[in-house]
Design a protein around this motif. Structure first.
Motif, mmCIF file in Angstrom:
data_model
loop_
_atom_site.group_PDB
_atom_site.id
_atom_site.type_symbol
_atom_site.label_atom_id
_atom_site.label_comp_id
_atom_site.label_asym_id
_atom_site.label_seq_id
_atom_site.Cartn_x
_atom_site.Cartn_y
_atom_site.Cartn_z
ATOM 1 N N ARG A 64 0.815 -1.209 0.000
ATOM 2 C CA ARG A 64 0.000 0.000 0.000
ATOM 3 C C ARG A 64 0.854 1.267 0.000
ATOM 4 O O ARG A 64 0.336 2.350 0.219
ATOM 5 N N VAL A 65 2.175 1.113 -0.174
ATOM 6 C CA VAL A 65 3.012 2.295 -0.268
ATOM 7 C C VAL A 65 2.595 3.092 -1.499
ATOM 8 O O VAL A 65 2.562 2.574 -2.615
ATOM 9 N N ALA A 66 2.251 4.360 -1.306
ATOM 10 C CA ALA A 66 1.724 5.183 -2.398
ATOM 11 C C ALA A 66 2.859 5.679 -3.281
ATOM 12 O O ALA A 66 3.909 6.092 -2.799
ATOM 13 N N ARG A 67 2.635 5.628 -4.579
ATOM 14 C CA ARG A 67 3.555 6.241 -5.532
ATOM 15 C C ARG A 67 3.001 7.620 -5.904
ATOM 16 O O ARG A 67 1.789 7.775 -6.074
ATOM 17 N N LEU A 83 6.954 5.837 -17.508
ATOM 18 C CA LEU A 83 7.051 5.902 -16.047
ATOM 19 C C LEU A 83 8.504 5.907 -15.556
ATOM 20 O O LEU A 83 8.766 6.315 -14.421
ATOM 21 N N ASN A 84 9.412 5.504 -16.394
ATOM 22 C CA ASN A 84 10.819 5.519 -15.994
ATOM 23 C C ASN A 84 11.300 6.935 -15.705
ATOM 24 O O ASN A 84 12.253 7.138 -14.942
ATOM 25 N N SER A 85 10.639 7.925 -16.269
ATOM 26 C CA SER A 85 11.029 9.318 -16.026
ATOM 27 C C SER A 85 10.735 9.755 -14.594
ATOM 28 O O SER A 85 11.213 10.801 -14.155
ATOM 29 N N PHE A 86 9.938 8.957 -13.859
ATOM 30 C CA PHE A 86 9.611 9.292 -12.469
ATOM 31 C C PHE A 86 10.410 8.460 -11.462
ATOM 32 O O PHE A 86 10.143 8.521 -10.267
ATOM 33 N N ALA A 87 11.377 7.686 -11.946
ATOM 34 C CA ALA A 87 12.120 6.790 -11.064
ATOM 35 C C ALA A 87 12.840 7.549 -9.946
ATOM 36 O O ALA A 87 12.945 7.061 -8.819
ATOM 37 N N ASP A 88 13.331 8.748 -10.244
ATOM 38 C CA ASP A 88 14.041 9.536 -9.239
ATOM 39 C C ASP A 88 13.124 10.560 -8.563
ATOM 40 O O ASP A 88 13.595 11.469 -7.890
ATOM 41 N N LYS A 89 11.820 10.382 -8.750
ATOM 42 C CA LYS A 89 10.846 11.302 -8.148
ATOM 43 C C LYS A 89 9.845 10.548 -7.268
ATOM 44 O O LYS A 89 8.680 10.921 -7.176
ATOM 45 N N GLY A 90 10.302 9.471 -6.670
ATOM 46 C CA GLY A 90 9.438 8.680 -5.800
ATOM 47 C C GLY A 90 8.819 7.474 -6.463
ATOM 48 O O GLY A 90 8.064 6.726 -5.832
ATOM 49 N N GLY A 91 9.118 7.272 -7.741
ATOM 50 C CA GLY A 91 8.591 6.122 -8.439
ATOM 51 C C GLY A 91 7.192 6.351 -8.979
ATOM 52 O O GLY A 91 6.630 7.442 -8.878
ATOM 53 N N ALA A 92 6.621 5.298 -9.572
ATOM 54 C CA ALA A 92 5.326 5.442 -10.223
ATOM 55 C C ALA A 92 4.583 4.116 -10.199
ATOM 56 O O ALA A 92 5.153 3.058 -9.921
ATOM 57 N N GLN A 93 3.288 4.206 -10.507
ATOM 58 C CA GLN A 93 2.427 3.026 -10.540
ATOM 59 C C GLN A 93 1.807 2.874 -11.925
ATOM 60 O O GLN A 93 1.352 3.841 -12.529
ATOM 61 N N LEU A 94 1.799 1.634 -12.415
ATOM 62 C CA LEU A 94 1.061 1.283 -13.622
ATOM 63 C C LEU A 94 -0.155 0.469 -13.201
ATOM 64 O O LEU A 94 -0.016 -0.636 -12.668
ATOM 65 N N LEU A 146 10.032 -4.787 -16.491
ATOM 66 C CA LEU A 146 9.786 -3.820 -15.427
ATOM 67 C C LEU A 146 10.992 -2.899 -15.239
ATOM 68 O O LEU A 146 12.076 -3.157 -15.765
ATOM 69 N N ILE A 147 10.780 -1.848 -14.462
ATOM 70 C CA ILE A 147 11.833 -0.909 -14.096
ATOM 71 C C ILE A 147 11.861 -0.762 -12.578
ATOM 72 O O ILE A 147 10.944 -1.205 -11.881
ATOM 73 N N SER A 148 12.897 -0.135 -12.062
ATOM 74 C CA SER A 148 12.988 0.132 -10.626
ATOM 75 C C SER A 148 11.963 1.176 -10.206
ATOM 76 O O SER A 148 11.497 1.988 -11.022
ATOM 77 N N HIS A 149 11.619 1.136 -8.917
ATOM 78 C CA HIS A 149 10.710 2.113 -8.304
ATOM 79 C C HIS A 149 9.347 2.110 -9.016
ATOM 80 O O HIS A 149 8.792 3.166 -9.328
ATOM 81 N N LEU A 150 8.856 0.898 -9.252
ATOM 82 C CA LEU A 150 7.597 0.739 -9.978
ATOM 83 C C LEU A 150 6.646 -0.163 -9.193
ATOM 84 O O LEU A 150 7.062 -1.161 -8.613
ATOM 85 N N THR A 151 5.371 0.213 -9.192
ATOM 86 C CA THR A 151 4.307 -0.667 -8.723
ATOM 87 C C THR A 151 3.445 -1.053 -9.919
ATOM 88 O O THR A 151 2.926 -0.177 -10.616
ATOM 89 N N LEU A 152 3.329 -2.339 -10.161
ATOM 90 C CA LEU A 152 2.391 -2.866 -11.146
ATOM 91 C C LEU A 152 1.181 -3.364 -10.365
ATOM 92 O O LEU A 152 1.273 -4.329 -9.615
ATOM 93 N N ASP A 197 13.282 -1.824 -5.533
ATOM 94 C CA ASP A 197 12.001 -1.222 -5.148
ATOM 95 C C ASP A 197 10.929 -1.512 -6.196
ATOM 96 O O ASP A 197 10.509 -0.631 -6.945
ATOM 97 N N VAL A 198 10.496 -2.749 -6.239
ATOM 98 C CA VAL A 198 9.484 -3.180 -7.204
ATOM 99 C C VAL A 198 8.340 -3.850 -6.450
ATOM 100 O O VAL A 198 8.562 -4.704 -5.584
ATOM 101 N N VAL A 199 7.113 -3.471 -6.782
ATOM 102 C CA VAL A 199 5.925 -4.079 -6.196
ATOM 103 C C VAL A 199 5.034 -4.578 -7.324
ATOM 104 O O VAL A 199 4.718 -3.832 -8.255
ATOM 105 N N ILE A 200 4.651 -5.848 -7.252
ATOM 106 C CA ILE A 200 3.686 -6.438 -8.182
ATOM 107 C C ILE A 200 2.515 -6.888 -7.324
ATOM 108 O O ILE A 200 2.648 -7.812 -6.515
ATOM 109 N N THR A 201 1.369 -6.253 -7.481
ATOM 110 C CA THR A 201 0.294 -6.481 -6.519
ATOM 111 C C THR A 201 -1.067 -6.244 -7.168
ATOM 112 O O THR A 201 -1.168 -5.909 -8.343
ATOM 113 N N GLY A 202 -2.110 -6.425 -6.376
ATOM 114 C CA GLY A 202 -3.458 -6.200 -6.865
ATOM 115 C C GLY A 202 -4.472 -6.601 -5.816
ATOM 116 O O GLY A 202 -4.119 -7.070 -4.731
#
Length: 246
Positions: free
Chosen positions: A36-39, A69-80, A94-100, A148-153
């Motif tokens: 539940r960590v927010a991106r 979304l890779n452009s947000f990797a150094d800005k706290g990451g992003a969610q797809l 996948l990329i780092s700092h990503l939530t799928l 820092d990768v999350v795969i969830t749902g």
């Protein structure tokens, strides 16, 4: 990395806490989990032209969304976010700092065309494909050297539609080793949670050379029943032959 990231510190805190669902004295009372960590940035796969009809191939949509979304990797990451629907795709990276994140009614479907699963080198520790000499097919969801990768749902589904692969394996018509549903290599700080995995062409989840990999609330169903029936019949025949010979 000179010190643990914020995500890693949170993982360690949860693992050591009596309230953590994966702790030694885990408790269902824990409401705050790493899934539940927010991106700070989030997009839906539909924003990149994906169509959830189970027929349209969406590999390019996944690739383009993740590239963006890779452009947000150094800005706290992003969610797809993958909304409700049947999203046919080939392998994507996948990329780092990503939530799928998958909606509860979302199904990611693996393509049944082997050309949509690229060929990659074998793992160094194997030196060859697991089943055949040489190279292997890349997993449906793939990552290498990630952090820092999350795969969830909300119990969304990743379905490999693997029957065709098991048939090729049984009939000895494979050219390369079969792919997994999820493979992460040389990665750290990974969480896979709240998902259902169906019909993998080979293994469901394969983290290799990884550290700090957490999993929770996963359901896995296998499509290899026909294969095992085939193997069982083969063993029965061998057993019968031995009995006759004795």
């Amino acid at each position: 990395m000179t010190g643990p990231s914020a995500l890693l510190r949170l993982l360690l805190l949860l693992a050591l806490s009596s309230e953590a669902p994966w702790g030694v004295r885990g408790s269902s009372r824990c409401k705050q989990t790493i899934s539940r960590v927010a991106r700070p940035h989030s997009v839906a796969i539909t924003e990149f032209g994906a169509v959830g009809d189970g027929l349209t191939l969406n590999t390019k949509a996944f690739q383009n969304a993740i590239f963006y979304l890779n452009s947000f990797a150094d800005k706290g990451g992003a969610q797809l976010f993958v909304p409700a629907g049947r999203w046919l795709t080939g392998s994507f990276i996948l990329i780092s700092h990503l939530t799928l994140r998958l909606d509860k009614d979302a199904i990611i479907l693996g393509s049944m065309n082997s050309d949509d699963w690229p060929i990659i080198d074998p793992l160094p520790s194997y030196g060859r494909g697991r089943e055949l000499p040489g190279r292997r097919h890349r997993s449906l969801v793939y990552g290498r050297n990630l952090t820092d990768v999350v795969i969830t749902g909300d119990n969304g589904t990743i379905d490999g539609q693997g029957s065709v692969w098991w048939n090729w394996f049984q009939n000895k018509t494979l050219n390369y080793t079969r792919p997994h549903l999820v493979e992460l290599i040389n990665s750290t700080e990974v969480l896979i949670s709240n998902l259902t995995f169906l019909n993998s062409p080979f293994w469901n989840i394969h983290p290799v050379y990884c550290r700090f990999v957490f999993s929770r609330k996963l359901r896995m169903f296998f499509l290899s029943f026909k294969f095992f029936c085939y193997k069982f019949k083969t063993l029965q025949k061998l057993s019968s032959m031995k009995l006759v010979e004795s």
